[in-house]
Enzyme design. Sequence first.
Site, PDB file in Angstrom:
ATOM      1  N   GLY A  13       1.194  -1.027  -0.110  1.00 14.51           N
ATOM      2  CA  GLY A  13       0.063  -0.071   0.098  1.00 14.51           C
ATOM      3  C   GLY A  13       1.351   1.281   0.594  1.00 14.51           C
ATOM      4  O   GLY A  13       1.528   1.355   0.149  1.00 14.51           O
ATOM      5  N   VAL A  15       1.638   3.964   2.082  1.00  7.97           N
ATOM      6  CA  VAL A  15       2.354   3.590   4.030  1.00  7.97           C
ATOM      7  C   VAL A  15       2.609   2.386   3.798  1.00  7.97           C
ATOM      8  O   VAL A  15       4.299   2.844   3.849  1.00  7.97           O
ATOM      9  CB  VAL A  15       1.837   4.296   4.797  1.00  7.97           C
ATOM     10  CG1 VAL A  15       2.137   4.123   6.416  1.00  7.97           C
ATOM     11  CG2 VAL A  15       0.454   5.298   4.685  1.00  7.97           C
ATOM     12  N   TYR A 149     -15.304   2.335   8.783  1.00  5.02           N
ATOM     13  CA  TYR A 149     -13.729   2.161   8.885  1.00  5.02           C
ATOM     14  C   TYR A 149     -13.241   2.499  10.716  1.00  5.02           C
ATOM     15  O   TYR A 149     -12.281   1.767  11.175  1.00  5.02           O
ATOM     16  CB  TYR A 149     -13.329   3.447   7.970  1.00  5.02           C
ATOM     17  CG  TYR A 149     -11.531   3.177   8.013  1.00  5.02           C
ATOM     18  CD1 TYR A 149     -11.027   2.240   7.438  1.00  5.02           C
ATOM     19  CD2 TYR A 149     -11.490   4.304   7.980  1.00  5.02           C
ATOM     20  CE1 TYR A 149      -9.340   2.663   7.156  1.00  5.02           C
ATOM     21  CE2 TYR A 149      -9.953   4.436   8.349  1.00  5.02           C
ATOM     22  CZ  TYR A 149      -9.091   4.120   7.451  1.00  5.02           C
ATOM     23  OH  TYR A 149      -7.846   4.525   8.520  1.00  5.02           O
TER      24      TYR A 149
END
Length: 319
Positions: A13, A15, A149
């Site tokens: 991903g 990060v 989330y």
Amino acid sequence: MRGKRAVVLGGAGFVGSHLCERLLDDGAESVLAVDNLITGNEANVRTLKPRAGFQFVNQDITEGLEVDGPVDFVLNLASPASPIDYANLPIETLRVGSIGTENALKLAEKKKAVFLMASTSEVYGDPLVHPQKEDYWGNVNPIGPRSVYDEAKRYSEAISAAYERSRGVNVRIVRIFNTYGPRMRLNDGRVVPAFVGQALKGEDFSVFGDGSQTRSFCYVKDLVDGLVRLALSDVRGPVNIGNPREMTIKQFAEAVREAAGGGRQIVYHPLPKDDPKQRQPDITRARTLLGWEPKVKLEDGLRDTIAYFREVAARPSGT
């Protein structure tokens, strides 16, 4: 990190790939990046694959997680992280925050490894306290459009704390605030790539609400430095990592316009439900306990980010 062995979940991903790179640069003996590529991109680790000690595995951590040999660090960054992604992948977001996090904790327990849980400022919801400190419990709508989330990350913190208390797992929790930089996806729905993309195309800037809501933007290399410092520390309890420089979305649009040398007028759209009005980290704990604070100026970070997106736009399709 010299001589250490690390497993980075979500390692392809935005990060995660930067974290893998930093660990290798810091002398880690091995770095295993695990990612099912549901929102990650294998191209993010393409330059890392030839490096000694690096390995990439395409795997869904909700289906189980086994790693051969010793492990010193399990760093869990596996999750969709943009509003578009978790709107399109609500069940997957909840599963990786719950089942995936527990599988990661089981691996850390088995290997007697340090476990770093990458949580988020979204656990504060639409905050009633400003700036946000780690002892604030948040203002979250548990059934709203952002809840998959928000609550997945709140649960991941809770189960990490439970494994620490009941099973002795060596846990670190980081609450990540808005982060930007190279390897973001132009179409991921977050404000930085959205504004940069519009600036590069000479389009209007799409601002939701009246543009007075605030955010704080941290460059990815600063963030990763905070993650590494926390993983190597003995700090218990959540730690905010982000840039405390607060600015309105309208001000940020103007900063992108100036850095990119493009973009037209600001066009306003209705504010999405439960969109936070204010977001600014109190980083006192990070400063005092980790000796960390952001160093990269917004203007410099935007320059590098815009250069990355220009390069991506110039690549042949599919590369």
